[in-house]
Design a protein around this motif. Structure first.
Motif, mmCIF file in Angstrom:
data_model
loop_
_atom_site.group_PDB
_atom_site.id
_atom_site.type_symbol
_atom_site.label_atom_id
_atom_site.label_comp_id
_atom_site.label_asym_id
_atom_site.label_seq_id
_atom_site.Cartn_x
_atom_site.Cartn_y
_atom_site.Cartn_z
ATOM 1 N N GLU A 77 -4.638 -6.732 -8.882
ATOM 2 C CA GLU A 77 -4.876 -5.686 -9.863
ATOM 3 C C GLU A 77 -3.875 -4.558 -9.670
ATOM 4 O O GLU A 77 -3.295 -4.379 -8.581
ATOM 5 N N VAL A 78 -3.668 -3.794 -10.744
ATOM 6 C CA VAL A 78 -2.794 -2.631 -10.663
ATOM 7 C C VAL A 78 -3.354 -1.651 -9.629
ATOM 8 O O VAL A 78 -4.539 -1.331 -9.627
ATOM 9 N N GLY A 79 -2.484 -1.177 -8.741
ATOM 10 C CA GLY A 79 -2.904 -0.244 -7.695
ATOM 11 C C GLY A 79 -3.182 -0.913 -6.359
ATOM 12 O O GLY A 79 -3.283 -0.221 -5.336
ATOM 13 N N ASP A 80 -3.321 -2.250 -6.329
ATOM 14 C CA ASP A 80 -3.514 -2.939 -5.052
ATOM 15 C C ASP A 80 -2.254 -2.812 -4.202
ATOM 16 O O ASP A 80 -1.128 -2.927 -4.700
ATOM 17 N N ARG A 81 -2.435 -2.577 -2.897
ATOM 18 C CA ARG A 81 -1.325 -2.518 -1.945
ATOM 19 C C ARG A 81 -1.147 -3.906 -1.326
ATOM 20 O O ARG A 81 -2.115 -4.525 -0.888
ATOM 21 N N TYR A 82 0.087 -4.387 -1.297
ATOM 22 C CA TYR A 82 0.353 -5.732 -0.818
ATOM 23 C C TYR A 82 1.598 -5.716 0.066
ATOM 24 O O TYR A 82 2.416 -4.794 0.006
ATOM 25 N N GLN A 100 5.395 1.962 0.443
ATOM 26 C CA GLN A 100 4.852 2.873 -0.561
ATOM 27 C C GLN A 100 3.448 3.318 -0.157
ATOM 28 O O GLN A 100 2.686 2.545 0.416
ATOM 29 N N ARG A 101 3.133 4.526 -0.486
ATOM 30 C CA ARG A 101 1.813 5.082 -0.144
ATOM 31 C C ARG A 101 0.902 5.060 -1.355
ATOM 32 O O ARG A 101 1.332 5.076 -2.468
ATOM 33 N N VAL A 155 2.963 -1.118 -3.878
ATOM 34 C CA VAL A 155 1.791 -0.952 -4.730
ATOM 35 C C VAL A 155 2.013 -1.745 -6.017
ATOM 36 O O VAL A 155 3.074 -1.620 -6.654
ATOM 37 N N GLN A 195 2.214 -2.681 -9.675
ATOM 38 C CA GLN A 195 2.404 -1.857 -10.864
ATOM 39 C C GLN A 195 2.793 -2.728 -12.049
ATOM 40 O O GLN A 195 3.246 -3.855 -11.883
ATOM 41 N N LEU A 224 2.022 -7.287 -14.922
ATOM 42 C CA LEU A 224 1.902 -6.996 -13.505
ATOM 43 C C LEU A 224 2.946 -7.822 -12.766
ATOM 44 O O LEU A 224 2.883 -9.053 -12.741
#
Length: 421
Positions: free
Chosen positions: A394-399, A420-421, A54, A56, A342
């Protein structure tokens, strides 16, 4: 019999060894054949196995070390403002000077002559004003005389008009009296106009006086420019002329600098520019002053990059003892800016393993449901396997951090237990 039995035993042992070697060679050959055989690929109907993280904010650790050159905090060039020959030059390189101190002198003879001529012309202009004022007074006197003549002529005309009604004088005499009064009236108007003209002459003469007085002040100022004075407290950095040289207006004489404070100019790359800010602290060392560290702050960041896209940055340091001079090499260490950024692992960028990364652009795979979607990002600073993302994530995007095989846009994925979830 014992000999025959012994031979049979030896033959049996040899056959057993040969059989064992054959079995061993056969086993190795079979293993090699299995290694050479193509492996059976595991079906990916459930998606490509990937590790997901995620996005961060974090701190980009590490300091930046640059080199720069010292310059005086204030530096001025003493130039001649007038034409003339240098007759005195009282300071040399390294001399300390005070604000207002006379440093050099240009021959003032020509300038003094100009002042005398200007003052003489001013006296003549003032005399013109006096003459113009006298003309005004004379015109006013003529007006008063014309007014008295008009009063007498009007009185005579009125008296003769009364006598004409009584028949005591002829009509011709009365008409002549009226004509005389009319003439006197016109003369009075003419004299009044002359007063206005004379007053305008005074105003013009006074204007000439003011203009000439300003010119006198200018020539006196030019005469004062023959003495060149120091505009600051500092040190002579360079001597650019000698006694006897002829100077033109704007000719360079001395270069002065204030060394109580120094500014160090360093050039920062685009990647490092995002890590600095006004007021940021810096640590400086100099070969000229070993075993000593100076502290400074960033005082200015140029809005325009120079050659090779490097941006000049100024750092101000105190130099009260003036042990440091101008033009020295400075090693500058800029501390980290505490603003969160980020950050993602550099391995998450597509092409990282093959070394195909651009210095400013990259690609990551963002998790959208059970798919990996390719997304372009703009890169910033890199530190210890971590890269800063300026745009595109962006913050919170899962990659996707890593995958079991290279991904394509839209591939189905299966997050691992480490994701990570």
């Amino acid at each position: 019999m014992r000999s025959v039995g012994g031979n049979i035993l030896m033959i049996g042992q040899r056959l057993t060894g040969a059989i064992a070697v054959g079995v061993l060679l056969g086993g190795c050959q079979s293993a090699m054949n299995r290694l050479d055989a193509p492996a059976v690929a595991r079906p990916e109907s459930d998606g490509v196995a990937v590790d997901v993280a995620v996005a961060q904010l974090g701190q980009l650790e590490g300091d930046t070390t640059l080199t720069g050159t010292t310059r005086p905090y204030r530096e001025v060039m003493v130039r001649s403002q007038v034409e003339g020959q240098v007759v005195r030059l009282g300071v040399d390189v390294g001399d300390r000077v005070r604000a207002g101190q006379v440093l050099a002198e240009v021959d003032p003879i020509v300038l003094k002559t100009a002042v005398f001529e200007a003052e003489a012309e001013l006296a003549a202009r003032r005399n013109e004003v006096i003459q113009a004022q006298a003309a005004v007074n004379s015109a006013r006197t003529a007006v008063e005389e014309a007014r008295l003549i008009l009063q007498q002529a009007e009185s005579d005309a009125q008296r003769l008009e009364t006598l004409l009604q009584d028949g005591a004088v002829s009509a011709q005499a009365a008409e002549q009296a009226r004509t005389t009064a009319q003439t006197a009236r016109q003369v009075l108007r003419s004299r009044q106009a002359e007063v206005v003209t004379a007053q305008q002459g005074v105003a013009v003469a006074q204007g000439r006086v003011q203009a000439q007085a300003a010119f006198v002040q200018q020539t006196r100022a030019r005469l004062s420019y023959a003495l060149m004075k120091s505009p600051l407290n500092g040190v002579v950095l360079e001597r650019l002329t000698e006694v006897g040289n002829l100077l033109q207006p704007g000719g360079e004489v001395l270069r002065l600098g204030d060394l109580k404070q120094l500014k160090v100019v360093v050039e920062v790359s685009e990647q490092e520019l995002g890590r600095i800010a006004l007021g940021q602290e810096a640590t400086l060392t100099f070969d000229a002053v070993p075993n000593r560290t100076y502290n400074g702050r960033i005082s200015r960041i140029s809005p325009a990059a120079a050659d090779a896209r490097l941006t000049p940055v100024e750092i101000v340091i105190d130099n009260g003892d003036e042990r440091l001079g101008s033009g020295l090499l400075a090693r500058v260490t800029l501390g980290s800016v505490n603003a969160p950024r980020l950050l993602i692992p550099q391995s998450a960028l597509a092409g990282a393993e093959e070394g195909r990364l651009s210095s400013r652009q990259g690609t990551v795979f963002v998790v959208m449901g059970d798919r990996a979607v390719e997304r372009d990002v703009r890169l910033g600073q890199r530190r210890q396997g971590t890269v800063e993302i300026l745009e595109g994530l962006e913050v919170g995007d899962r990659y996707v951090v890593r995958s079991s095989r290279p991904l394509q846009d839209g591939d189905k994925i299966r997050p691992s237990i480490l994701s990570q979830r």
